[in-house]
Design an enzyme around this catalytic site. Sequence first.
Site, PDB file in Angstrom:
ATOM      1  N   HIS A 245      48.637  45.895  42.931  1.00  0.00           N
ATOM      2  CA  HIS A 245      48.812  47.144  42.172  1.00  0.00           C
ATOM      3  C   HIS A 245      48.005  48.249  42.833  1.00  0.00           C
ATOM      4  O   HIS A 245      47.165  47.975  43.693  1.00  0.00           O
ATOM      5  CB  HIS A 245      48.324  46.962  40.720  1.00  0.00           C
ATOM      6  N   ASP A 247      45.520  51.640  41.620  1.00  0.00           N
ATOM      7  CA  ASP A 247      44.844  52.157  40.431  1.00  0.00           C
ATOM      8  C   ASP A 247      45.391  53.547  40.122  1.00  0.00           C
ATOM      9  O   ASP A 247      45.818  54.273  41.019  1.00  0.00           O
ATOM     10  CB  ASP A 247      43.322  52.184  40.650  1.00  0.00           C
ATOM     11  N   HIS A 312      46.052  46.708  46.120  1.00  0.00           N
ATOM     12  CA  HIS A 312      45.084  45.614  46.192  1.00  0.00           C
ATOM     13  C   HIS A 312      45.414  44.537  45.175  1.00  0.00           C
ATOM     14  O   HIS A 312      46.198  44.756  44.254  1.00  0.00           O
ATOM     15  CB  HIS A 312      43.655  46.154  45.992  1.00  0.00           C
ATOM     16  N   ARG A 322      34.612  34.196  39.094  1.00  0.00           N
ATOM     17  CA  ARG A 322      34.273  35.441  39.784  1.00  0.00           C
ATOM     18  C   ARG A 322      34.383  36.583  38.793  1.00  0.00           C
ATOM     19  O   ARG A 322      35.278  36.600  37.939  1.00  0.00           O
ATOM     20  CB  ARG A 322      35.232  35.668  40.955  1.00  0.00           C
TER      21      ARG A 322
HETATM   22  O1  AKG Z   1      38.648  41.996  40.763  1.00  0.00           O
HETATM   23  C1  AKG Z   1      38.862  42.792  41.670  1.00  0.00           C
HETATM   24  O2  AKG Z   1      38.267  42.733  42.730  1.00  0.00           O
HETATM   25  C2  AKG Z   1      39.917  43.873  41.506  1.00  0.00           C
HETATM   26  C3  AKG Z   1      39.951  44.503  40.146  1.00  0.00           C
HETATM   27  C4  AKG Z   1      40.957  45.589  40.051  1.00  0.00           C
HETATM   28  O3  AKG Z   1      41.684  45.851  40.977  1.00  0.00           O
HETATM   29  C5  AKG Z   1      41.113  46.378  38.812  1.00  0.00           C
HETATM   30  O4  AKG Z   1      40.449  46.078  37.809  1.00  0.00           O
HETATM   31  O5  AKG Z   1      41.933  47.318  38.826  1.00  0.00           O
HETATM   32 FE   FE2 Z   2      42.685  47.752  40.679  1.00  0.00          FE
END
Ligand code: AKG
Ligand code: FE2
Length: 404
Positions: A245, A247, A312, A322
């Site tokens: 996705h 942001d 990402h 994690r």
């Molecule tokens: O957990 C991650 O490294 C990515 C989190 C992410 O992309 C988000 O919360 O929009």
């Molecule tokens: Fe994200």
Amino acid sequence: MATLSEAYRDNPLLPHHIIPLDFWSARSLPESHVWTQPESFSSGEFSGEWFSLPVVDLTDPDAPELMGRACQSWGAFQLTGHGIPVKLKEEVEAEARRLFGLPTEQKLKALRSPGGATGYGAARISPFFQKYMWHEGFTIMGSPEDHARELWPHGYQRFCEVMETYQKQMKTLAEKLLPTILKSLNIHNQEQQVLLNWLSTNTSSSSTSKSKENTITSTTPCTALQLNSYPSCPDPNRAMGLAPHTDTFLLTILHQTQTDAGLQIRKELGGGGGGETAAVWVPVRPVAGALVVNVGDLLHIMSNGRFPSVVHRAVVNQTRQRLSFAYFYGPPTDFTVSPLLSDHNNMMIINKSDHHHNLMISSSTARGQRPLDVLPLYRSVTVKEYVGIKAKNLDKALSLIRII
Ligand SMILES: O=C(O)CCC(=O)C(=O)O
Ligand SMILES: [Fe+2]
């Protein structure tokens, strides 16, 4: 005055897209969580040291230029020297572990409502994918007190204090980074000035205002803190932590636990000159103390496409839970975002020799050479309108407002 919560209220989700799996009792990967290479681009991973996300130190005199270059070629960078205390990040981590470690039935007491924006639940992008993600999240906008009381009727204060302090520090950091990044576009026009003025007014007036969701005024930026948990997974190669996705807002500042890499960004590679492109997933390895800064869709629009909004995803592992904390920063919901058009001659052009490798970075060179400063690529949208378009269309949202 519209709030971010209202923008989400107009796009309610179904409960099965909100309620995460009870991960702690899952002994194997359920069929509902099995992913088979869904991407249309190569899912090969690049792991060479020579090909990794740039690291920029905020105290480096060249930081503005380095950030601008990284935003232009990667849509992201790792940031050191940012001044966020290690202790604060550890406290956020400890509080997040306390939250996600609660029994499932307790966490469900703070479940996000179908039209809600805050609380416990699955990723907001879930309805766009057939399979479920190996992920649970908790979204905070301003004070998390209402949901924190549901989780811990006694003993919610510490969580609230830590999350509010962290959001304040992230806001200050975002408001330091944004003008610097915008200035690297070398645009000297009225719209940019309007934005920079808004930023400076907002920065100075907001230091005393308490950021509770219902006291949002038109100078209040859209911000949210997303706590992400990826429990250890019995079959990580067939599961997805967070699907690909981009942001939505201007910038995302992300902290990831230092022990395990999980975040990956999609990097387009130039083809052999015939215009064909390929893409790889580049792991963003934790760098001691660094925060990851991502360009979001609104900054992509504002830069008239010069900064890619980085695609990402997060992958999972078998050994450890994690955690990551994403702070999203955008202008107020009624702010109109439009491409800032630059003076043609001032454009920053990335030189291929700046990269310490022999791959052609087609996205950056093509962007640098296109006369994109003459014509806007996107129509103007208010933040609220764009949030609505994104909620309904996810990765098609940008193309829906593209005009050329
Ligand atoms: O957990 C991650 O490294 C990515 C989190 C992410 O992309 C988000 O919360 O929009
Ligand atoms: Fe994200």
